[in-house]
Design an enzyme around this catalytic site. Structure first.
Site, PDB file in Angstrom:
ATOM      1  N   ALA A 255      -4.480  -2.175   0.553  1.00 40.09           N
ATOM      2  CA  ALA A 255      -5.941  -2.180   0.653  1.00 40.09           C
ATOM      3  C   ALA A 255      -6.289  -1.723   2.059  1.00 40.09           C
ATOM      4  O   ALA A 255      -5.455  -1.827   2.978  1.00 40.09           O
ATOM      5  CB  ALA A 255      -6.465  -3.583   0.392  1.00 40.09           C
TER       6      ALA A 255
ATOM      7  N   GLY B  70      -1.621  -3.876  -1.638  1.00 40.46           N
ATOM      8  CA  GLY B  70      -2.373  -3.387  -2.802  1.00 40.46           C
ATOM      9  C   GLY B  70      -1.692  -2.216  -3.501  1.00 40.46           C
ATOM     10  O   GLY B  70      -1.958  -1.973  -4.682  1.00 40.46           O
TER      11      GLY B  70
ATOM     12  N   GLU C 185       0.713  -3.812  -5.783  1.00 40.07           N
ATOM     13  CA  GLU C 185      -0.093  -4.462  -6.833  1.00 40.07           C
ATOM     14  C   GLU C 185      -0.650  -3.447  -7.830  1.00 40.07           C
ATOM     15  O   GLU C 185      -0.704  -3.715  -9.036  1.00 40.07           O
ATOM     16  CB  GLU C 185      -1.215  -5.278  -6.184  1.00 40.07           C
ATOM     17  CG  GLU C 185      -0.645  -6.479  -5.428  1.00 40.07           C
ATOM     18  CD  GLU C 185      -1.669  -7.196  -4.571  1.00 40.07           C
ATOM     19  OE1 GLU C 185      -2.298  -6.535  -3.705  1.00 40.07           O
ATOM     20  OE2 GLU C 185      -1.862  -8.405  -4.760  1.00 40.07           O
TER      21      GLU C 185
ATOM     22  N   GLU D 162       1.101  -8.844   3.276  1.00 46.62           N
ATOM     23  CA  GLU D 162      -0.158  -9.535   3.615  1.00 46.62           C
ATOM     24  C   GLU D 162       0.018 -10.722   4.551  1.00 46.62           C
ATOM     25  O   GLU D 162      -0.773 -10.915   5.470  1.00 46.62           O
ATOM     26  CB  GLU D 162      -0.874  -9.999   2.327  1.00 46.62           C
ATOM     27  CG  GLU D 162      -1.517  -8.876   1.534  1.00 46.62           C
ATOM     28  CD  GLU D 162      -0.603  -8.248   0.499  1.00 46.62           C
ATOM     29  OE1 GLU D 162       0.634  -8.437   0.585  1.00 46.62           O
ATOM     30  OE2 GLU D 162      -1.112  -7.557  -0.397  1.00 46.62           O
TER      31      GLU D 162
HETATM   32  C1  HXC Z   1      -6.065   1.297   6.512  1.00 48.57           C
HETATM   33  C2  HXC Z   1      -4.136   2.410   7.024  1.00 48.57           C
HETATM   34  C3  HXC Z   1      -3.399   1.559   6.167  1.00 48.57           C
HETATM   35  C4  HXC Z   1      -4.109   0.532   5.479  1.00 48.57           C
HETATM   36  C5  HXC Z   1      -2.038   2.960   7.073  1.00 48.57           C
HETATM   37  N1  HXC Z   1      -3.264   3.258   7.560  1.00 48.57           N
HETATM   38  N2  HXC Z   1      -2.098   1.924   6.232  1.00 48.57           N
HETATM   39  N3  HXC Z   1      -5.458   2.272   7.190  1.00 48.57           N
HETATM   40  N4  HXC Z   1      -5.430   0.435   5.679  1.00 48.57           N
HETATM   41  N5  HXC Z   1      -3.496  -0.288   4.624  1.00 48.57           N
HETATM   42  C6  HXC Z   1      -3.617   4.305   8.520  1.00 48.57           C
HETATM   43  C7  HXC Z   1      -3.158   3.950   9.924  1.00 48.57           C
HETATM   44  O1  HXC Z   1      -4.085   3.081  10.539  1.00 48.57           O
HETATM   45  C8  HXC Z   1      -3.127   5.328  10.563  1.00 48.57           C
HETATM   46  O2  HXC Z   1      -4.440   5.706  10.904  1.00 48.57           O
HETATM   47  C9  HXC Z   1      -2.663   6.224   9.399  1.00 48.57           C
HETATM   48  O3  HXC Z   1      -2.935   5.508   8.200  1.00 48.57           O
HETATM   49  C10 HXC Z   1      -1.181   6.526   9.460  1.00 48.57           C
HETATM   50  O4  HXC Z   1      -0.486   5.293   9.550  1.00 48.57           O
HETATM   51  P1  HXC Z   1       0.632   4.988  10.653  1.00 48.57           P
HETATM   52  O5  HXC Z   1       0.736   3.522  10.779  1.00 48.57           O
HETATM   53  O6  HXC Z   1       0.369   5.778  11.897  1.00 48.57           O
HETATM   54  O7  HXC Z   1       1.923   5.596   9.929  1.00 48.57           O
HETATM   55  P2  HXC Z   1       3.427   5.115  10.074  1.00 48.57           P
HETATM   56  O8  HXC Z   1       3.764   4.835  11.504  1.00 48.57           O
HETATM   57  O9  HXC Z   1       4.232   6.144   9.356  1.00 48.57           O
HETATM   58  O10 HXC Z   1       3.530   3.743   9.290  1.00 48.57           O
HETATM   59  C11 HXC Z   1       3.330   3.720   7.891  1.00 48.57           C
HETATM   60  C12 HXC Z   1       3.126   2.252   7.397  1.00 48.57           C
HETATM   61  C13 HXC Z   1       2.003   1.602   8.249  1.00 48.57           C
HETATM   62  C14 HXC Z   1       4.437   1.493   7.574  1.00 48.57           C
HETATM   63  C15 HXC Z   1       2.762   2.309   5.924  1.00 48.57           C
HETATM   64  O11 HXC Z   1       0.878   2.477   8.228  1.00 48.57           O
HETATM   65  C16 HXC Z   1       1.582   0.264   7.740  1.00 48.57           C
HETATM   66  O12 HXC Z   1       2.288  -0.718   7.968  1.00 48.57           O
HETATM   67  N6  HXC Z   1       0.411   0.208   7.078  1.00 48.57           N
HETATM   68  C17 HXC Z   1      -0.139  -1.030   6.619  1.00 48.57           C
HETATM   69  C18 HXC Z   1       0.597  -1.502   5.387  1.00 48.57           C
HETATM   70  C19 HXC Z   1       0.060  -2.853   4.905  1.00 48.57           C
HETATM   71  O13 HXC Z   1       0.180  -3.838   5.651  1.00 48.57           O
HETATM   72  N7  HXC Z   1      -0.507  -2.880   3.706  1.00 48.57           N
HETATM   73  C20 HXC Z   1      -1.055  -4.089   3.127  1.00 48.57           C
HETATM   74  C21 HXC Z   1      -2.499  -4.183   3.456  1.00 48.57           C
HETATM   75  S1  HXC Z   1      -3.187  -5.700   2.886  1.00 48.57           S
HETATM   76  P3  HXC Z   1      -4.763   6.423  12.312  1.00 48.57           P
HETATM   77  O14 HXC Z   1      -6.254   6.548  12.282  1.00 48.57           O
HETATM   78  O15 HXC Z   1      -4.208   5.563  13.382  1.00 48.57           O
HETATM   79  O16 HXC Z   1      -4.048   7.749  12.194  1.00 48.57           O
HETATM   80  C22 HXC Z   1      -3.443  -5.473   1.253  1.00 48.57           C
HETATM   81  C23 HXC Z   1      -4.192  -6.584   0.570  1.00 48.57           C
HETATM   82  C24 HXC Z   1      -4.394  -6.329  -0.890  1.00 48.57           C
HETATM   83  O17 HXC Z   1      -3.061  -4.519   0.692  1.00 48.57           O
HETATM   84  C25 HXC Z   1      -5.334  -7.368  -1.500  1.00 48.57           C
HETATM   85  C26 HXC Z   1      -6.747  -7.247  -1.117  1.00 48.57           C
HETATM   86  C27 HXC Z   1      -7.665  -8.199  -1.811  1.00 48.57           C
END
Ligand code: HXC
Length: 260
Positions: free
Chosen positions: A66, A111, A114, A134
């Site tokens: 998400a 997400g 999911e 998360e």
């Molecule tokens: C918003 C995101 C994002 C996310 C990545 N980006 N994941 N933006 N939400 N979930 C953005 C980064 O901020 C970055 O933007 C760009 O995408 C590239 O990501 P990087 O981190 O620079 O890439 P990399 O170093 O290759 O790392 C990839 C990654 C990392 C390991 C996937 O991006 C990451 O850990 N993302 C978050 C994953 C996560 O925690 N997902 C769960 C979210 S909670 P900029 O602008 O800096 O270029 C969830 C809850 C669900 O899903 C339920 C809700 C009710």
């Protein structure tokens, strides 16, 4: 219908939906969740679509979760609503008549895992990464991970994934039954299309009623599930495909299913 965050393509009986926010690694913001809901509403009514492939556009990501930027601004009431928006979409995919195959081409985190869990079948490229990160963000899974993951891989494995925030590579996901198959990255889409074409060649009503019976059965006791199965088994006998499919077998001829 034109979509801002999605690409919808058609290939024979297959619809290919690509989530297309590559700069955010296809993270699901509200706008994308709503567009996904619209595209599945469109597909549900399209008799020419027998199978859906759901994937992420770009090399790197299926869905990186998400949208953390959007979520970071939510108050508790808005967060609950955001979770519910996700649930409505996941349930819509589960209730879609046609089967949906998640083609996991890269990161499927939070997400993203999911969303894949709400699909009927998951196949992955060898670079795919799964996980529920998360609790490492001060959150917990909110698009069905606490419910669908234990049902698919068992509560012990699901608990470890949900409590540790560890990432699983494609082989580990395969080992625990989270994905059906793993393919070399460059072969993934071809394999997905080939699987979709095979399913599309089978009797559409048989496939759709199987999907429905699987999901109905997972939420009720087995005797009620069997009653549902018998009812839809009866229902399919009013279709032309049932008559022609059985006739073709007995006559040793070929029949192309029409979906009627
Ligand atoms: C918003 C995101 C994002 C996310 C990545 N980006 N994941 N933006 N939400 N979930 C953005 C980064 O901020 C970055 O933007 C760009 O995408 C590239 O990501 P990087 O981190 O620079 O890439 P990399 O170093 O290759 O790392 C990839 C990654 C990392 C390991 C996937 O991006 C990451 O850990 N993302 C978050 C994953 C996560 O925690 N997902 C769960 C979210 S909670 P900029 O602008 O800096 O270029 C969830 C809850 C669900 O899903 C339920 C809700 C009710």
């Amino acid at each position: 219908m034109a979509y801002e965050n999605l690409i919808l393509e058609h290939q024979d009986y297959i619809a290919i939906v690509k989530i297309n926010r590559p700069k955010a690694l296809n993270a699901l913001n509200s706008a994308t969740l709503q567009e996904l809901s619209q595209v599945f509403t469109e597909i549900a009514q399209d008799k020419n679509v027998r199978v859906v492939l759901l994937t992420g556009n770009g090399e790197k990501s299926f869905v990186a979760g998400a949208d953390i930027a959007e979520m970071s601004k939510l108050n508790p009431m808005q967060a609950q609503k955001f979770s519910q928006l996700g649930h409505r979409l996941m349930n819509q995919i589960e209730n879609l008549p046609q089967p949906v195959i998640a083609v996991v081409n890269g990161f499927a985190l939070g997400g993203g895992t999911e969303l894949a869990l709400a699909c009927d079948i998951r196949i992955a490229g060898e670079k795919a990464k799964f996980g529920q990160p998360e609790v490492g963000l001060g959150l917990l899974a909110g698009f069905g991970g606490t419910q669908r993951l234990p049902r698919l891989v068992g509560s012990g494995r699901a608990s470890e994934i949900l409590f540790t925030a560890d990432t699983l590579d494609a082989q580990e996901a395969y080992r625990i039954g989270l994905v059906n198959r793993v393919y070399p990255q460059e072969d993934l889409m071809n394999q997905a299309v080939s699987l979709a074409n095979k399913i599309a060649s089978r009797a559409p009503m048989g496939v759709q009623l199987s999907k429905s019976a699987i999901h109905v059965g997972q939420n009720i006791d087995i005797v009620s599930g069997q009653a549902y199965e018998s009812a839809v088994f009866g229902e399919i006998f009013s279709s032309e495909d049932q008559k022609e499919g059985c006739r073709a077998f007995l006559e040793k001829s070929k029949y192309e299913y029409k979906g009627v």
